[in-house]
Design a protein around this motif. Sequence first.
Motif, PDB file in Angstrom:
ATOM      1  N   GLN A 225      55.914  51.316   7.671  1.00  0.00           N
ATOM      2  CA  GLN A 225      55.871  51.111   6.220  1.00  0.00           C
ATOM      3  C   GLN A 225      55.641  49.636   5.882  1.00  0.00           C
ATOM      4  O   GLN A 225      54.963  49.313   4.906  1.00  0.00           O
ATOM      5  CB  GLN A 225      57.181  51.587   5.582  1.00  0.00           C
ATOM      6  CG  GLN A 225      57.372  53.093   5.631  1.00  0.00           C
ATOM      7  CD  GLN A 225      58.752  53.515   5.154  1.00  0.00           C
ATOM      8  OE1 GLN A 225      59.724  52.769   5.254  1.00  0.00           O
ATOM      9  NE2 GLN A 225      58.843  54.724   4.637  1.00  0.00           N
ATOM     10  N   ALA A 226      56.203  48.751   6.712  1.00  0.00           N
ATOM     11  CA  ALA A 226      56.046  47.313   6.479  1.00  0.00           C
ATOM     12  C   ALA A 226      54.591  46.898   6.591  1.00  0.00           C
ATOM     13  O   ALA A 226      54.105  46.058   5.822  1.00  0.00           O
ATOM     14  CB  ALA A 226      56.903  46.531   7.477  1.00  0.00           C
ATOM     15  N   THR A 227      53.883  47.478   7.554  1.00  0.00           N
ATOM     16  CA  THR A 227      52.458  47.165   7.723  1.00  0.00           C
ATOM     17  C   THR A 227      51.669  47.576   6.486  1.00  0.00           C
ATOM     18  O   THR A 227      50.827  46.820   5.985  1.00  0.00           O
ATOM     19  CB  THR A 227      51.913  47.887   8.976  1.00  0.00           C
ATOM     20  OG1 THR A 227      52.649  47.439  10.114  1.00  0.00           O
ATOM     21  CG2 THR A 227      50.435  47.599   9.176  1.00  0.00           C
ATOM     22  N   ILE A 228      51.967  48.758   5.978  1.00  0.00           N
ATOM     23  CA  ILE A 228      51.282  49.253   4.776  1.00  0.00           C
ATOM     24  C   ILE A 228      51.588  48.354   3.586  1.00  0.00           C
ATOM     25  O   ILE A 228      50.698  47.986   2.812  1.00  0.00           O
ATOM     26  CB  ILE A 228      51.701  50.711   4.491  1.00  0.00           C
ATOM     27  CG1 ILE A 228      51.186  51.632   5.598  1.00  0.00           C
ATOM     28  CG2 ILE A 228      51.201  51.168   3.122  1.00  0.00           C
ATOM     29  CD1 ILE A 228      51.788  53.020   5.599  1.00  0.00           C
ATOM     30  N   LEU A 229      52.864  47.978   3.443  1.00  0.00           N
ATOM     31  CA  LEU A 229      53.259  47.122   2.317  1.00  0.00           C
ATOM     32  C   LEU A 229      52.557  45.775   2.382  1.00  0.00           C
ATOM     33  O   LEU A 229      52.016  45.300   1.382  1.00  0.00           O
ATOM     34  CB  LEU A 229      54.779  46.940   2.306  1.00  0.00           C
ATOM     35  CG  LEU A 229      55.333  46.003   1.231  1.00  0.00           C
ATOM     36  CD1 LEU A 229      54.991  46.508  -0.165  1.00  0.00           C
ATOM     37  CD2 LEU A 229      56.847  45.846   1.392  1.00  0.00           C
ATOM     38  N   ARG A 230      52.552  45.156   3.544  1.00  0.00           N
ATOM     39  CA  ARG A 230      51.924  43.830   3.658  1.00  0.00           C
ATOM     40  C   ARG A 230      50.432  43.909   3.322  1.00  0.00           C
ATOM     41  O   ARG A 230      49.877  42.999   2.699  1.00  0.00           O
ATOM     42  CB  ARG A 230      52.143  43.244   5.051  1.00  0.00           C
ATOM     43  CG  ARG A 230      51.660  41.802   5.133  1.00  0.00           C
ATOM     44  CD  ARG A 230      52.186  41.084   6.348  1.00  0.00           C
ATOM     45  NE  ARG A 230      51.586  39.773   6.479  1.00  0.00           N
ATOM     46  CZ  ARG A 230      52.109  38.656   6.021  1.00  0.00           C
ATOM     47  NH1 ARG A 230      53.252  38.669   5.387  1.00  0.00           N
ATOM     48  NH2 ARG A 230      51.488  37.505   6.197  1.00  0.00           N
ATOM     49  N   LYS A 231      49.776  44.992   3.730  1.00  0.00           N
ATOM     50  CA  LYS A 231      48.345  45.150   3.425  1.00  0.00           C
ATOM     51  C   LYS A 231      48.095  45.318   1.927  1.00  0.00           C
ATOM     52  O   LYS A 231      46.978  45.101   1.462  1.00  0.00           O
ATOM     53  CB  LYS A 231      47.781  46.346   4.187  1.00  0.00           C
ATOM     54  CG  LYS A 231      47.597  46.075   5.669  1.00  0.00           C
ATOM     55  CD  LYS A 231      47.000  47.266   6.375  1.00  0.00           C
ATOM     56  CE  LYS A 231      46.796  46.966   7.855  1.00  0.00           C
ATOM     57  NZ  LYS A 231      46.309  48.123   8.606  1.00  0.00           N
ATOM     58  N   SER A 232      49.131  45.708   1.179  1.00  0.00           N
ATOM     59  CA  SER A 232      48.953  45.884  -0.268  1.00  0.00           C
ATOM     60  C   SER A 232      49.016  44.559  -1.023  1.00  0.00           C
ATOM     61  O   SER A 232      48.729  44.520  -2.226  1.00  0.00           O
ATOM     62  CB  SER A 232      50.016  46.846  -0.818  1.00  0.00           C
ATOM     63  OG  SER A 232      51.291  46.228  -0.866  1.00  0.00           O
TER      64      SER A 232
END
Length: 199
Positions: A71-78
């Motif tokens: 989830q952290a990877t997805i958040l950072r990409k946002s």
Amino acid sequence: MPTGVAIRDVRGHLLDAAERVLLRDGASALTSRAVTTEAGCAKGVLHRHFPDFDAFLTELVHDRVARIDDQATILRKSAGTGTIAHNLTQALLDLFESAAVAVISLVTSRDGLRARLREDRPTGVPILTDAATAIASYLTAERELDRITADADVDTLAPTLIGAAHMLFADRQGNPPKAEDIHKVVTTVIAPVERQPPR
């Protein structure tokens, strides 16, 4: 599942069964017998794959922490897209609408489990600490994009957001907070550091 029937990914099957028991009945009901009954297998199956029940629970926590990493990877990409408040609200909802609150309760209620977790995680509460790290990483990316102020203390903002959201979700018996409740917390916390887009 009858005894003697082969189970693919036995460890994953047992971990998922444990999560179901935890969510349905709470941390106090999570025993090796409850897990194997939920999984539909003999009690010995768990002990063939894990040296003891605390080792099994440690694996459960680590598995759920790995999900936060995703989830952290997805958040950072946002970062740089949408609004910061929306991105953070969605991240907090995704985190706390999962089994995270129940796993946190499990960790705080079992001394043996906490002792095992301290072997490779000497500080903080798993899930909460990992989520705060993910939020801080995202806020750092937004700071680099100049969407929050250069002096924004992301290492204070992140645990503030996690703690406030956790308080809203912590009552397992009550109704979970709505998205607008989380959004209100987020906007209040980030208001002093968020740069307003030019009009």
